[in-house]
Design a protein around this motif. Structure first.
Motif, PDB file in Angstrom:
ATOM      1  N   ARG A  98      -3.753   3.127  -0.684  1.00 30.79           N
ATOM      2  CA  ARG A  98      -4.242   2.378  -1.838  1.00 30.79           C
ATOM      3  C   ARG A  98      -3.185   1.365  -2.263  1.00 30.79           C
ATOM      4  O   ARG A  98      -1.988   1.584  -2.088  1.00 30.79           O
TER       5      ARG A  98
ATOM      6  N   TYR B 121       0.819  -1.220   0.000  1.00 29.80           N
ATOM      7  CA  TYR B 121       0.000   0.000   0.000  1.00 29.80           C
ATOM      8  C   TYR B 121       0.849   1.264   0.000  1.00 29.80           C
ATOM      9  O   TYR B 121       1.893   1.312   0.649  1.00 29.80           O
TER      10      TYR B 121
ATOM     11  N   GLU C  83     -12.515  -4.135  -6.000  1.00 27.34           N
ATOM     12  CA  GLU C  83     -13.225  -3.400  -4.955  1.00 27.34           C
ATOM     13  C   GLU C  83     -12.631  -1.990  -4.812  1.00 27.34           C
ATOM     14  O   GLU C  83     -13.358  -1.013  -4.686  1.00 27.34           O
ATOM     15  N   GLN C  84     -11.314  -1.925  -4.844  1.00 28.10           N
ATOM     16  CA  GLN C  84     -10.619  -0.633  -4.707  1.00 28.10           C
ATOM     17  C   GLN C  84     -10.960   0.302  -5.873  1.00 28.10           C
ATOM     18  O   GLN C  84     -11.159   1.496  -5.675  1.00 28.10           O
TER      19      GLN C  84
ATOM     20  N   LEU D  45      -8.638  -5.838  -5.582  1.00 26.41           N
ATOM     21  CA  LEU D  45      -8.274  -4.746  -6.496  1.00 26.41           C
ATOM     22  C   LEU D  45      -9.515  -4.149  -7.149  1.00 26.41           C
ATOM     23  O   LEU D  45      -9.636  -2.931  -7.293  1.00 26.41           O
TER      24      LEU D  45
END
Ligand code: C2E
Ligand code: CA
Ligand code: CA
Ligand code: CA
Length: 272
Positions: free
Chosen positions: A54, A48, A268-269, A266
């Motif tokens: 992120r 992250y 979801e992000q 990923l």
């Protein structure tokens, strides 16, 4: 005393031969697993960015789902692979799988661990280029993690040449387990790495936080990005963010995940 010594030797040698038989069996089974390819699996641990938490990168970590022994840790079978020459084949399998998986992920880099023995084998960079072409992954998206102690062994010219060829092609190099090998600042500059990964041991409560602070500032001063691995507590995370560590990785944020779970994370992000 003689008798006792003799007995001790006997016990020792029985123990040793059991150990050897066990190793030999693991070696045979690892050879099989590599041929079939179905017992090995790559897991992926997110890395992250400290500034917004992120996912920017991911480290691939190999797993062996053994039919009888269950999950065998890489700490157990990588050394066997290194001693028996199987590491070349294992490393190639890992790289191919990692590049294939990462092809469609919207991340900056996929990190792959490379054994110093693999790095010193002739033809290593060519193999990497073949896999990159085959997978369609751009070289800039691949990051190779090599331990500090391995990189410091500058006696090996094949390894040095391999690193240069990879770097010239745009592949990123990360110095893994940094701080365990006593690099000098000169070494760090000469090695021409892109990233430094601070060893987990520095996050232990017994370790001084000013050491982490110093590593981060020294690395930044010579243009390197820093990742802290093994982040397990909120307190460690807050400290690392406060001292300007660029990337963080550890169980607090996510454990290594199977490919499908990482892909889902990923997505979801991106959507959220
Ligand atoms: P490493 O490269 O230093 O990888 C980090 C290890 O720490 C991984 O163990 C990871 O699961 C674990 N870890 C991650 N976050 C935390 C945390 O917050 N707390 C703790 N306690 N541990 C954490 P793993 O997957 O068992 O791998 C162990 C070592 O085996 C790796 O150390 C690496 O040296 C080697 N390895 C793993 N996969 C490969 C591979 O594909 N090729 C090669 N050559 N070596 C590999
Ligand atoms: Ca690593
Ligand atoms: Ca490490
Ligand atoms: Ca390590």
């Amino acid at each position: 005393a003689k008798v006792k010594g003799g007995q001790q030797f006997q016990i020792f040698s029985e123990d040793m031969s059991r150990h050897l038989v066990e190793r030999q069996q693991l070696e045979t089974e690892l050879r099989c697993a590599l041929e079939n390819g179905n017992e090995l699996e790559l897991f992926f641990q997110p890395i992250y960015a400290s500034e917004d938490l992120r996912i920017t990168s991911v480290e691939s970590l190999v797993r062996w789902n053994h039919p009888r022994r269950g999950l065998v840790t890489p700490l157990e079978f990588i050394p066997i692979a290194e001693e028996t020459g199987l590491i070349g084949k294992l490393g190639e399998w890992v790289l191919r799988e990692a590049c294939r998986a990462a092809k469609d992920w919207s991340i900056e880099t996929i990190a792959v661990n490379v054994s110093p023995i693999q790095l010193s084998q002739p033809g290593f960079p060519e193999m990497v280029f073949d896999v990159l072409l085959e997978s369609g992954l751009s070289p800039q998206k691949l990051e190779i993690e090599i331990t500090e102690t391995a990189l410091l062994d500058s006696s090996n010219t094949t390894s040095k040449r391999a690193l240069k060829a990879l770097r010239d092609a745009g592949v990123r190099i990360a110095l893994d387990d940094f701080g365990t090998g006593y690099s000098s600042l000169n070494n760090l500059i000469a090695l021409q790495v892109d990233f430094v990964k601070i060893d987990r041991s520095f996050l232990q409560p017994t370790s001084s936080r000013s050491v982490i602070w110093a590593i981060i500032n020294m690395s930044h001063a010579i243009g390197l990005e820093v990742t802290a691995e093994g982040v397990e507590t909120e307190d460690q995370k807050e400290f690392l963010i406060a001292v300007g560590c660029d990337h963080i990785q550890g169980y607090l944020l996510s454990k290594p995940l199977p490919e499908a779970s990482f892909t889902a994370l990923l997505e979801e992000q991106i959507s959220g």
